[in-house]
Scaffold this motif. Structure first.
Motif, mmCIF file in Angstrom:
data_model
loop_
_atom_site.group_PDB
_atom_site.id
_atom_site.type_symbol
_atom_site.label_atom_id
_atom_site.label_comp_id
_atom_site.label_asym_id
_atom_site.label_seq_id
_atom_site.Cartn_x
_atom_site.Cartn_y
_atom_site.Cartn_z
ATOM 1 N N TYR A 134 0.738 -1.311 0.186
ATOM 2 C CA TYR A 134 0.117 0.172 0.565
ATOM 3 C C TYR A 134 0.923 1.466 0.346
ATOM 4 C CZ TYR A 134 -4.397 2.810 1.014
ATOM 5 O OH TYR A 134 -4.959 4.223 0.981
ATOM 6 N N VAL A 135 1.846 1.370 0.670
ATOM 7 C CA VAL A 135 2.833 2.742 1.342
ATOM 8 C C VAL A 135 3.909 2.810 -0.223
ATOM 9 C CG1 VAL A 135 5.136 3.428 2.056
ATOM 10 C CG2 VAL A 135 3.018 2.078 3.454
ATOM 11 N N ASP A 136 4.034 1.403 -1.212
ATOM 12 C CA ASP A 136 4.959 1.583 -2.477
ATOM 13 C C ASP A 136 3.810 2.429 -2.269
ATOM 14 O OD1 ASP A 136 6.788 1.104 -1.380
ATOM 15 O OD2 ASP A 136 6.332 -1.640 -2.135
ATOM 16 N N GLN A 137 2.056 1.910 -3.228
ATOM 17 C CA GLN A 137 1.370 3.110 -4.531
ATOM 18 C C GLN A 137 1.380 4.305 -3.572
ATOM 19 O OE1 GLN A 137 -2.021 -0.084 -4.075
ATOM 20 N NE2 GLN A 137 -0.380 -1.640 -4.544
ATOM 21 N N LYS A 138 0.884 4.672 -2.661
ATOM 22 C CA LYS A 138 0.419 5.942 -2.074
ATOM 23 C C LYS A 138 1.786 6.344 -1.286
ATOM 24 C CE LYS A 138 -3.565 4.296 -2.120
ATOM 25 N NZ LYS A 138 -5.166 4.693 -3.105
ATOM 26 N N PRO A 139 2.413 7.718 -1.740
ATOM 27 C CA PRO A 139 3.941 7.910 -1.610
ATOM 28 C C PRO A 139 3.135 8.923 -0.280
ATOM 29 C CG PRO A 139 3.688 8.542 -3.957
ATOM 30 C CD PRO A 139 2.105 7.276 -3.361
ATOM 31 N N HIS A 140 1.253 9.769 -0.651
ATOM 32 C CA HIS A 140 1.524 10.563 0.171
ATOM 33 C C HIS A 140 1.096 9.903 1.910
ATOM 34 C CE1 HIS A 140 -2.114 9.460 -1.345
ATOM 35 N NE2 HIS A 140 -2.441 9.642 0.388
ATOM 36 N N PHE A 141 1.415 8.597 1.755
ATOM 37 C CA PHE A 141 0.814 8.070 3.226
ATOM 38 C C PHE A 141 1.882 7.374 3.727
ATOM 39 C CE2 PHE A 141 0.094 3.891 4.838
ATOM 40 C CZ PHE A 141 -0.734 4.078 6.186
ATOM 41 N N LEU A 142 3.038 7.532 2.216
ATOM 42 C CA LEU A 142 4.483 7.146 2.787
ATOM 43 C C LEU A 142 4.989 8.456 3.908
ATOM 44 C CD1 LEU A 142 7.400 5.191 3.580
ATOM 45 C CD2 LEU A 142 7.693 5.710 1.124
ATOM 46 N N MET A 143 5.096 9.749 2.975
ATOM 47 C CA MET A 143 5.184 10.628 3.379
ATOM 48 C C MET A 143 4.318 11.270 5.046
ATOM 49 S SD MET A 143 6.418 13.265 4.028
ATOM 50 C CE MET A 143 7.509 14.335 2.051
ATOM 51 N N ARG A 144 2.904 10.341 4.737
ATOM 52 C CA ARG A 144 2.201 10.591 6.838
ATOM 53 C C ARG A 144 3.648 10.395 7.868
ATOM 54 N NH1 ARG A 144 0.105 13.070 10.607
ATOM 55 N NH2 ARG A 144 -1.778 11.538 11.409
ATOM 56 N N LEU A 145 3.894 8.361 7.124
ATOM 57 C CA LEU A 145 4.463 7.834 8.264
ATOM 58 C C LEU A 145 5.862 8.186 8.126
ATOM 59 C CD1 LEU A 145 4.106 4.070 6.425
ATOM 60 C CD2 LEU A 145 2.774 5.588 8.782
ATOM 61 N N HIS A 146 6.292 8.460 7.419
ATOM 62 C CA HIS A 146 7.524 9.632 7.624
ATOM 63 C C HIS A 146 7.158 10.524 8.729
ATOM 64 C CE1 HIS A 146 11.844 10.608 7.556
ATOM 65 N NE2 HIS A 146 11.247 12.183 6.530
ATOM 66 N N GLU A 147 6.264 11.755 8.257
ATOM 67 C CA GLU A 147 6.089 12.834 9.209
ATOM 68 C C GLU A 147 5.514 12.194 10.822
ATOM 69 O OE1 GLU A 147 2.651 14.684 8.095
ATOM 70 O OE2 GLU A 147 4.090 15.137 6.831
ATOM 71 N N MET A 148 4.954 11.078 10.907
ATOM 72 C CA MET A 148 4.957 10.328 12.355
ATOM 73 C C MET A 148 6.347 10.182 13.108
ATOM 74 S SD MET A 148 1.113 8.880 11.404
ATOM 75 C CE MET A 148 1.394 8.046 13.214
ATOM 76 N N ALA A 149 7.177 9.577 12.537
ATOM 77 C CA ALA A 149 8.340 8.934 12.933
ATOM 78 C C ALA A 149 9.344 10.269 13.365
ATOM 79 C CB ALA A 149 8.800 8.015 11.916
ATOM 80 N N THR A 150 9.520 11.250 12.652
ATOM 81 C CA THR A 150 10.327 11.942 13.219
ATOM 82 C C THR A 150 9.294 12.753 14.074
ATOM 83 O OG1 THR A 150 8.907 13.712 11.187
ATOM 84 C CG2 THR A 150 11.406 11.941 10.460
ATOM 85 N N HIS A 151 8.226 13.174 14.305
ATOM 86 C CA HIS A 151 7.847 13.894 15.139
ATOM 87 C C HIS A 151 7.866 12.214 16.698
ATOM 88 C CE1 HIS A 151 4.000 15.689 17.427
ATOM 89 N NE2 HIS A 151 4.264 14.386 18.605
ATOM 90 N N GLU A 152 7.680 11.498 16.393
ATOM 91 C CA GLU A 152 8.559 10.921 17.776
ATOM 92 C C GLU A 152 9.345 11.153 18.488
ATOM 93 O OE1 GLU A 152 6.506 7.998 18.860
ATOM 94 O OE2 GLU A 152 4.603 8.921 18.384
ATOM 95 N N LEU A 153 10.296 11.025 17.104
ATOM 96 C CA LEU A 153 12.056 11.311 17.488
ATOM 97 C C LEU A 153 11.791 12.476 18.089
ATOM 98 C CD1 LEU A 153 14.780 10.108 16.338
ATOM 99 C CD2 LEU A 153 14.569 11.160 14.609
#
Lengths: 247, 247
Positions: A134-153
């Motif tokens: 799913y992530v491979d098909q939806k770059p904006h979903f990956l971007m959201r995951l990335h934002e969440m990860a860096t917020h966690e950081l």
DNA sequence: GGTATGGTTTGATCTGTATCAATGCGAGTC
DNA sequence: GACTCGCATTGATACAGATCAAACCATACC
């Protein structure tokens, strides 16, 4: 009410109302708080196909440190703790996950912490492989995951400051204000009543203290009329005191 | 040698050899260690257009906490510290960045820590806006950033365990083994000689200790013949001792 | 009602690390 | 060579929080 009452984090708190009924994302009340908020309504359906509801009992272990990542989870009700354990039994909690929190941001092969249910928990479960697709098909979903990860950081860095440089009193104050803020986001409004479903030992292991110091410090705060200890948590009497202690 | 000798982290260590010569990514020796490793050779050129080499002097501040993110950096030589400061001056270092490390993973609007050069530093600088555009076009580059961010998150959790649950002796041992491992990755081979370009105060602020405790603990280790203090760092005499202390 | 059980609180004491205060020492600089 | 200056080291002492030990208090179960 026909929802899973036992799965509520605490008393009248969130959980029941946020339960994902019958795997229907349209009815999911924690959606706006969760990873799904990155998606458009027509995408919920496609993600829904990848997910199933799952329930864990109090004290049940969702995943163990070093286990292969098979499933990822969004907590929909209840509270879990994220635990690192040393060989000699010393524990450090790296966080608590509340309704709306996503577990498995890293998309890595193995878990780097254990996840244990503090209360009965319901979660939305995704297969790792299908979510990766799913992530491979939806770059904006990956971007959201990335934002969440860096917020966690960034939150992890906050916690490093707490562990390395704050006093016991400051740690407790920061902890209570953190939990307050997180419940406020879930409930839609801040309250001075802070439910604490986790035990004193969990709080100690989160703050790098002993259970005795946690107990003593909270009771000191009560004796100083800054809060009242109630059956399921605390009620803050003087927010200014706690804000002042958060540096 | 006509490269920037002064920008070497320390003595014979990495830095000079890893310097990015004339903005040519093909000659960049830290590329395999950096974010660029996610790209194909034909993509280096497109990324190269977005980047310029930049140099900072010892003690110079690259960015300040809460500053707007204008540029992102890959360190190509030298060492920087990532610093959080409390209102009353208490400091917590959240990390050190060595050659190959990327600063600005979060893609967020503002910095959540200060970055200060411990040694003379050279870096590869990217404009935030242009890198964001690049990310939009290359999902596999975003995936690489995400992997790096979640790896950082896992390291941050390691550090929480250190700060919350280890003794001073264990903290120092873990620190020395961490720095050793990171130099080994850069140099291609492990060595018992650990350069420590950062001062005792930086080590203390990274480990949640005071400068006196850091000094005392290292000197105790020396008296116990586990290491020797040398001008630019330490030499480990008994790796087993340090490994044993890392829980 | 009695009585295990698991967590919490409280008290007494200990200790690892912080704090306070010199002293040491190497690299620059005049 | 003498004199800063900025660390790093060393020593004496203080104290926050840990440790050890016991009491307390719900809840659940017989």
């Amino acid at each position: 009410m026909n929802c899973l009452d036992e799965a509520r984090p605490l008393g009248a708190h969130a959980g029941c109302s946020h339960h994902v009924k019958g795997d229907d994302c349209r009815l999911c009340l924690i959606r706006p708080l969760s990873v799904c908020s990155a998606l458009e309504p027509d995408e919920w359906a496609s993600l829904e196909k990848l997910s199933t509801d799952i329930r864990f009992e109090e004290r049940e272990t969702l995943v163990r440190e070093a286990d292969d990542v098979v499933s990822l989870y969004t907590i929909t009700a209840g509270v879990v703790r994220l635990v690192r354990t040393l060989h000699d039994g010393r524990r450090q909690l790296t966080g608590f996950a509340l309704p709306g929190d996503f577990l498995g941001l890293s998309l890595e092969r193995t878990w780097t912490f254990s996840i244990e249910a503090i209360t009965p928990v319901t979660a939305c479960r995704f297969g790792r492989a299908s979510l990766m697709e799913y992530v491979d098909q939806k770059p904006h979903f990956l971007m959201r995951l990335h934002e969440m990860a860096t917020h966690e950081l960034s939150l992890a860095q906050d916690h490093m400051v707490l562990l390395g440089r704050l006093t016991a009193e400051e740690k407790l104050a920061a902890f209570l204000m953190e939990i307050r803020r997180r419940w406020a986001r879930i409930e839609g409004h801040a309250s001075d009543h802070i439910p604490l479903p986790m035990g004193r030992q969990d709080i100690a292991d989160y703050l790098g203290l002993t259970i005795e110091t946690v107990s003593r410090t909270i009771n000191q705060m009560q004796r100083a009329h800054q809060l009242v200890i109630v059956p399921d948590g605390v009620r803050l009497l003087n927010i200014g005191y706690f804000e002042h202690l958060c540096p």
